[in-house]
Every structure is written in structure tokens, then in C-alpha cells.
Design a protein around this motif. Structure first.
Motif, PDB file in Angstrom:
ATOM      1  N   ARG A  36      -2.641  -2.651  -4.936  1.00 25.09           N
ATOM      2  CA  ARG A  36      -1.271  -3.131  -4.739  1.00 25.09           C
ATOM      3  C   ARG A  36      -0.255  -2.022  -5.006  1.00 25.09           C
ATOM      4  N   ILE A  37      -0.519  -1.232  -6.043  1.00 24.57           N
ATOM      5  CA  ILE A  37       0.370  -0.100  -6.343  1.00 24.57           C
ATOM      6  C   ILE A  37       0.349   0.899  -5.192  1.00 24.57           C
ATOM      7  N   GLY A  38      -0.853   1.198  -4.705  1.00 25.80           N
ATOM      8  CA  GLY A  38      -0.982   2.132  -3.587  1.00 25.80           C
ATOM      9  C   GLY A  38      -0.274   1.648  -2.341  1.00 25.80           C
ATOM     10  N   GLY A  45       6.909   5.081   1.597  1.00 26.08           N
ATOM     11  CA  GLY A  45       6.789   6.408   2.183  1.00 26.08           C
ATOM     12  C   GLY A  45       6.248   7.459   1.234  1.00 26.08           C
ATOM     13  N   LYS A  46       5.717   7.035   0.080  1.00 25.97           N
ATOM     14  CA  LYS A  46       5.165   7.980  -0.907  1.00 25.97           C
ATOM     15  C   LYS A  46       3.645   8.057  -0.677  1.00 25.97           C
ATOM     16  N   TYR A  47       3.267   8.811   0.336  1.00 23.86           N
ATOM     17  CA  TYR A  47       1.892   8.763   0.817  1.00 23.86           C
ATOM     18  C   TYR A  47       0.892   9.421  -0.133  1.00 23.86           C
ATOM     19  N   SER A  53      -3.726   6.261  -5.792  1.00 32.82           N
ATOM     20  CA  SER A  53      -4.046   4.923  -6.301  1.00 32.82           C
ATOM     21  C   SER A  53      -5.159   4.263  -5.488  1.00 32.82           C
ATOM     22  N   LEU A  54      -5.089   4.406  -4.175  1.00 32.38           N
ATOM     23  CA  LEU A  54      -6.083   3.748  -3.322  1.00 32.38           C
ATOM     24  C   LEU A  54      -7.469   4.376  -3.475  1.00 32.38           C
ATOM     25  N   ASP A  63     -16.587  -1.263  -0.688  1.00 31.62           N
ATOM     26  CA  ASP A  63     -16.970  -2.106   0.441  1.00 31.62           C
ATOM     27  C   ASP A  63     -15.900  -3.137   0.818  1.00 31.62           C
ATOM     28  N   ASP A  64     -14.711  -3.000   0.257  1.00 28.16           N
ATOM     29  CA  ASP A  64     -13.651  -3.966   0.547  1.00 28.16           C
ATOM     30  C   ASP A  64     -12.952  -3.593   1.867  1.00 28.16           C
ATOM     31  N   PRO A  65     -12.964  -4.458   2.871  1.00 29.08           N
ATOM     32  CA  PRO A  65     -12.379  -4.103   4.176  1.00 29.08           C
ATOM     33  C   PRO A  65     -10.874  -3.876   4.112  1.00 29.08           C
ATOM     34  N   TYR A  66     -10.183  -4.676   3.300  1.00 29.41           N
ATOM     35  CA  TYR A  66      -8.728  -4.560   3.222  1.00 29.41           C
ATOM     36  C   TYR A  66      -8.313  -3.258   2.546  1.00 29.41           C
ATOM     37  N   LEU A  67      -9.073  -2.858   1.552  1.00 29.99           N
ATOM     38  CA  LEU A  67      -8.809  -1.597   0.869  1.00 29.99           C
ATOM     39  C   LEU A  67      -9.076  -0.423   1.802  1.00 29.99           C
ATOM     40  N   ASN A  68     -10.159  -0.490   2.563  1.00 31.50           N
ATOM     41  CA  ASN A  68     -10.455   0.573   3.522  1.00 31.50           C
ATOM     42  C   ASN A  68      -9.378   0.658   4.606  1.00 31.50           C
ATOM     43  N   ASN A  69      -8.859  -0.485   5.013  1.00 34.13           N
ATOM     44  CA  ASN A  69      -7.779  -0.493   5.994  1.00 34.13           C
ATOM     45  C   ASN A  69      -6.523   0.171   5.431  1.00 34.13           C
TER      46      ASN A  69
END
Length: 251
Positions: A36-38, A45-47, A53-54, A63-69
Motif C-alpha cells: 500500500r505504501i509503494g 510519482g515517487k517511483y 517498498s514493493l 506469488d501475489d498477482p496484484y503485487l506483481n502488477n
């Protein structure tokens, strides 16, 4: 006595399992918080901060699809298209019907000028009845066909996009680009002026209008539009730099 020892070891085993379970649950909660922080950093815009964080979250939940997205979107923003492609493909491996990841993968192919692969992704996204924003895929299809110089097909997709969201600037810019490229300058002006009535602060639309005026040799109007772009866009943005270059050539 033996029975007591057996019960004691069973108790220790259960406590150990429970402890490991709680530890994993705590790690998952931490990973979700980091995600969520990432994503908040990404939206601001703070890539680089988003990536940090991500990646930490990804170490816990690979293996989390949403995190990989989300990770793919950051790589896309940082122009690491190879890593973005890999992340979106992983998201789809873990959730094959993840239509947003499919659309984002198509965006990577657009960046890499792999038009046919992009078209395949965008068509799958646009044909999914559960996809809430098909106008995005239609617009993306328009851009893929535009780059293939299949202007009639591109135009049909931009129009489909605008039928769903009439003021979608990406599609307006696409439709205007077709008119400019094919010499239909009056039609381009009509589309752009209508868009500016709703979005007077859209730098990309003023940019398109400037290009039309240049093509029609209305250089004073072109200068005026380019100056508006410079006022609207950050000085370091590609659009502002293009405006400065065009003004230099016009003067």
C-alpha cells in the motif's frame, strides 16, 4: 509416564506450528502494508520510493498477482520495459483472468513497438465483459493500429473509446493525430476545439492544435498554442521541450 511424554511433545509441536503460522500471518500483513505504501508512492510519482517498498513486499509475497502488477507499473514508469513485461506476465501466471495486467502488458508491447503483440493483449482486454474501463483498451488499440499506419482501423477504435468516455484525452489526441497525419486539418481543429471547451488546461491538445496551425501555415496561431503548452507543462517534460524547439524553429 509415556503417555504424558507423548502429550507433552504433541503440545510442543502444536505450539511450534501455531507460532510459525502467526509469524507468517504477521509477515503477510507487513507485506500488504508495504504494498500500500509503494502504491501510494507510485500514485504520487515517487517511483524509486515505490520500487523500494514493493520489492520488500515482493520478497514476502512473490506469488501475489496484484503485487506483481503494481511492481510492473513502477518498472513501466521507470522505463524498464523488460522488467515490467516480466512482472505483468507473472501476475497473469498467478491470475490468468487479471485483465488489468493484460492491458498493462499490452502497454509494454506498445513501448517496445511490438504492435501485433500489443493488439492481441488489448483485444483480449476489450472483449472481457467484466473489464470496467474498456475505453482504455479501445484507445490503446487505436494507437497500435495508428503506428501500423492502419488509420481507418485506428480511427474506429478511437471513436469507440470516445463513445464510452467522450472527454477521454488519450483518445481525442489519437483521433486528432490521425486527422493531422492524413491531412484532414479542419476535422482535427473541430475535434481539438471541442475537447478544449471541456479541458482548457490539456497541454497535449494545445500541442496538437499547434501542429495543425503549422500545417496550415497559420504560424501566429501556432506560436500562441505552443506558448500555452509551455505555460501548462513542467519545463522538463517532453511536451514542453518539444514546444520550445518548435517555437525556436518558428522564430
Amino acid at each position: 509416564m509415556k503417555k504424558l511424554i507423548f502429550v507433552f511433545f504433541v503440545f510442543l509441536f502444536l505450539v511450534s506450528c501455531s507460532s510459525k503460522y502467526m509469524d507468517m500471518e504477521n509477515k503477510k500483513e507487513n507485506a500488504v502494508a508495504l504494498q500500500r505504501i509503494g502504491e501510494a508512492h507510485y500514485n504520487s510519482g515517487k517511483y524509486t520510493a515505490a520500487l523500494k517498498s514493493l520489492l520488500e513486499a515482493h520478497q514476502i509475497l512473490p506469488d501475489d498477482p496484484y503485487l506483481n502488477n503494481s511492481l510492473g507499473l513502477v518498472y513501466l514508469a521507470k522505463e524498464r520495459y523488460d522488467l515490467a513485461e516480466n512482472s505483468f506476465k507473472k501476475a497473469l501466471d498467478f491470475k490468468s483472468d487479471y485483465i488489468h495486467a493484460k492491458n498493462h502488458l499490452g502497454a509494454v508491447y506498445l513501448k517496445n513497438k511490438q504492435w501485433d503483440l500489443a493488439i492481441q493483449c488489448f483485444k483480449e482486454a476489450s472483449e472481457n465483459l467484466l473489464y470496467a474501463t474498456p475505453e482504455i483498451s479501445f484507445s490503446n488499440l487505436g494507437w497500435a493500429y495508428f503506428h501500423k499506419k492502419m488509420y481507418n482501423t485506428a480511427k474506429s477504435y478511437f471513436i469507440k473509446s470516445l463513445e464510452i468516455r467522450p472527454n477521454f484525452l488519450v483518445a481525442v489526441h489519437g483521433l486528432a493525430s490521425i486527422y493531422i497525419e492524413t491531412g484532414y486539418h479542419i476535422q482535427a481543429i473541430d475535434v481539438l476545439q471541442h475537447a478544449l471547451e471541456k479541458n482548457p488546461g490539456a497541454g497535449i491538445i494545445h500541442s496538437d492544435l499547434a501542429k495543425v496551425h503549422e500545417a496550415l501555415k497559420n504560424f501566429d496561431k501556432a506560436r500562441k498554442s505552443w506558448n500555452i503548452v509551455i505555460k501548462l507543462e513542467p519545463a522538463t517534460s517532453p511536451l514542453a521541450r518539444e514546444a520550445q524547439k518548435r517555437l525556436f524553429n518558428l522564430n
